[in-house]
Scaffold this active site. Structure first.
Site, PDB file in Angstrom:
ATOM      1  N   ASP A 193      33.548  56.213  69.754  1.00 29.17           N
ATOM      2  CA  ASP A 193      34.979  55.941  69.634  1.00 29.17           C
ATOM      3  C   ASP A 193      35.259  54.450  69.838  1.00 29.17           C
ATOM      4  O   ASP A 193      34.791  53.835  70.785  1.00 29.17           O
ATOM      5  CB  ASP A 193      35.751  56.756  70.681  1.00 29.17           C
ATOM      6  CG  ASP A 193      37.214  56.912  70.333  1.00 29.17           C
ATOM      7  OD1 ASP A 193      37.864  55.906  69.984  1.00 29.17           O
ATOM      8  OD2 ASP A 193      37.722  58.048  70.398  1.00 29.17           O
TER       9      ASP A 193
ATOM     10  N   SER B  45      42.688  57.908  67.185  1.00 30.60           N
ATOM     11  CA  SER B  45      41.516  58.783  67.265  1.00 30.60           C
ATOM     12  C   SER B  45      41.792  60.183  66.740  1.00 30.60           C
ATOM     13  O   SER B  45      40.890  60.842  66.209  1.00 30.60           O
ATOM     14  CB  SER B  45      41.016  58.865  68.712  1.00 30.60           C
ATOM     15  OG  SER B  45      40.513  57.624  69.130  1.00 30.60           O
TER      16      SER B  45
ATOM     17  N   GLU C 109      30.345  62.651  71.199  1.00 29.79           N
ATOM     18  CA  GLU C 109      31.145  61.425  71.200  1.00 29.79           C
ATOM     19  C   GLU C 109      30.862  60.567  72.428  1.00 29.79           C
ATOM     20  O   GLU C 109      30.902  61.045  73.560  1.00 29.79           O
ATOM     21  CB  GLU C 109      32.641  61.756  71.175  1.00 29.79           C
ATOM     22  CG  GLU C 109      33.497  60.495  71.115  1.00 29.79           C
ATOM     23  CD  GLU C 109      34.966  60.738  71.440  1.00 29.79           C
ATOM     24  OE1 GLU C 109      35.817  60.028  70.852  1.00 29.79           O
ATOM     25  OE2 GLU C 109      35.275  61.615  72.274  1.00 29.79           O
TER      26      GLU C 109
ATOM     27  N   HIS D 267      40.235  48.985  74.823  1.00 32.53           N
ATOM     28  CA  HIS D 267      41.661  48.964  75.174  1.00 32.53           C
ATOM     29  C   HIS D 267      41.908  48.109  76.413  1.00 32.53           C
ATOM     30  O   HIS D 267      42.930  47.415  76.507  1.00 32.53           O
ATOM     31  CB  HIS D 267      42.157  50.390  75.430  1.00 32.53           C
ATOM     32  CG  HIS D 267      42.485  51.156  74.190  1.00 32.53           C
ATOM     33  ND1 HIS D 267      43.466  50.775  73.304  1.00 32.53           N
ATOM     34  CD2 HIS D 267      41.960  52.310  73.682  1.00 32.53           C
ATOM     35  CE1 HIS D 267      43.539  51.630  72.307  1.00 32.53           C
ATOM     36  NE2 HIS D 267      42.629  52.587  72.513  1.00 32.53           N
TER      37      HIS D 267
ATOM     38  N   ASP E  70      35.510  56.399  64.681  1.00 35.96           N
ATOM     39  CA  ASP E  70      36.825  56.690  64.121  1.00 35.96           C
ATOM     40  C   ASP E  70      37.599  55.423  63.767  1.00 35.96           C
ATOM     41  O   ASP E  70      38.401  55.404  62.853  1.00 35.96           O
ATOM     42  CB  ASP E  70      37.643  57.554  65.087  1.00 35.96           C
ATOM     43  CG  ASP E  70      37.595  57.042  66.522  1.00 35.96           C
ATOM     44  OD1 ASP E  70      36.963  56.002  66.795  1.00 35.96           O
ATOM     45  OD2 ASP E  70      38.188  57.710  67.400  1.00 35.96           O
ATOM     46  N   HIS E  71      37.350  54.331  64.504  1.00 38.01           N
ATOM     47  CA  HIS E  71      38.052  53.056  64.296  1.00 38.01           C
ATOM     48  C   HIS E  71      37.453  52.032  65.240  1.00 38.01           C
ATOM     49  O   HIS E  71      36.622  52.361  66.090  1.00 38.01           O
ATOM     50  CB  HIS E  71      39.553  53.201  64.591  1.00 38.01           C
ATOM     51  CG  HIS E  71      39.834  53.747  65.957  1.00 38.01           C
ATOM     52  ND1 HIS E  71      39.699  52.985  67.111  1.00 38.01           N
ATOM     53  CD2 HIS E  71      40.181  54.988  66.389  1.00 38.01           C
ATOM     54  CE1 HIS E  71      39.975  53.729  68.164  1.00 38.01           C
ATOM     55  NE2 HIS E  71      40.261  54.961  67.750  1.00 38.01           N
TER      56      HIS E  71
END
Length: 380
Positions: free
Chosen positions: A41, A82, A252, A261, A299-300
């Site tokens: 992730d 996500s 994951e 973040h 996912d990004h």
């Protein structure tokens, strides 16, 4: 006639032996029996690159030969979250940010876990977050907003999942609504352990197996989580493949995203290196098995992470970039729209090369495995 038979024979050989190893030895290309999807992730190319600079051993990413890129935009936003990103992988659709297993018009989107189960394929989910967090949730639940974690948890007992490991105990036990989802899981033939993966060997003979090992997310690597992710992948592949079963498993590395973040480079890098170790366990299984496709992607990207030259100061106080040392930097506390790498290994892995949309990974898996989508069966 003999000439025709010879032509057909060599044509068949060319079809079967369609690629070569580095030594020039032909290898057989087949449909994969099993699929392992690993999602890191919040991970872009710079995050991946940190595995090459911040550990003393060779990264497991070097073991891949087939590499592609995906566009991760959601249906309504250039930059995905996500939930929409994982729903694209799990259900093959672009949807709005925040959606868990739902289309833009709020209809249930059948997940690859549900499809696999209908095809008598075993399924497993692993995460270093809560099992109700956006990415794992998108593989078994259908809710309008990723924040509905109590509702997400209620989907797990009847989801078709056969093995899971992660956090999130507070969403299954001791809930404000007094719903006991641990009892519900046991009623569906799950053996549930809330203490340690070390108990796996004594529990592995059950029909279904679940580990919920933290109240919310699993601890950070920096806080002593240890090799949970790698061990869970070893346990999951062993459990799901017993008796020769076919399986799909998603695992994951959830907290790479959280380091991004937080703009916390040591947090991010520790989680990424842990994920690199987990990749190695999946590849070890696939190499030994010979019939398993491993796909690694994200996912990004999160944080606009860059492995820049470290900023140092001269004696006069002015700054300069020291190219001898890396000083990780961030450009945002959120997500970015950068293209994301896809790494694939095993039967059919060449199909993951090129540049394409994130939801196409779902289509590629189904096309390769030939797991049939039962369109006549009503979704939940």
């Amino acid at each position: 006639m003999n000439s025709l038979k010879t032509t057909l024979f060599f044509g068949l050989l060319l079809t079967i032996f369609s690629c070569k190893t580095a030594d020039g030895i032909a290898t057989r290309t087949e449909r994969p029996k099993n699929v392992i999807l690993l999602i890191s992730d919040g991970t872009g190319l710079s995050q991946i690159s940190s595995a090459f600079y911040f550990q003393d051993k060779t990264s497991n990413y070097t073991r891949f030969e087939n590499i592609g890129l995906i566009n991760t935009s959601s249906s309504q936003e250039d930059i995905t979250d996500s939930a929409a990103g994982a729903t694209a992988f799990a259900s093959g659709i672009k949807t709005y940010n925040g959606a868990i297993g739902l289309s833009d018009d709020y209809k249930d989107a059948k997940t690859i876990v549900e499809i696999a189960s209908e095809n008598n394929v075993k399924t497993g989910l692993i995460a270093t977050s809560s099992l109700t967090h956006a990415t794992p949730a998108s593989f078994f639940a259908h809710v309008k907003n990723r924040g509905m974690e109590n509702e997400i948890a209620a989907y797990l007992p009847k989801s078709g999942v056969d093995f899971f490991a992660g956090g999130g105990l507070r969403f299954f036990s001791g809930r404000n609504d007094n719903l006991d989802l641990i009892a519900a899981l046991r009623a569906e033939k799950f053996t549930i352990d809330t203490t340690s993966l070390e108990n796996y060997n004594s529990l592995k003979n059950g029909d279904k197996l679940g580990f919920i090992l933290a109240d919310n997310a699993m601890p950070k690597m920096q806080e002593g989580r240890g090799n949970f992710l790698a061990k869970a992948i070893e346990a999951g592949t062993d459990f799901l493949s017993k008796n020769g079963s076919t399986f799909f498993m998603m695992a994951e590395g959830s907290q790479i995203d959280w380091g991004g973040h937080n703009n916390d480079a040591p947090y991010l890098i520790a989680e990424l290196i842990d994920f690199d170790e987990a990749i190695g366990k999946a590849l070890d299984f696939a190499e030994k098995d010979g019939n398993t496709l491993v796909i690694v992607t994200s996912d990004h990207e999160t944080g606009g992470f860059t492995l820049a030259a470290k900023k140092n100061k001269r004696d006069d106080g002015s700054e300069y970039s020291d190219y001898r040392e890396i000083g990780p930097t961030f450009s945002t506390g959120g997500h970015s729209a950068t293209l994301i790498p896809v790494f694939a290994f095993g039967p059919g892995s060449e199909n993951f090369k090129g540049i394409y949309q994130n939801n196409e990974i779902f289509d590629k898996i189904l096309n390769l495995t030939n797991w049939k989508l039962n369109k006549n069966k009503k979704d939940n």
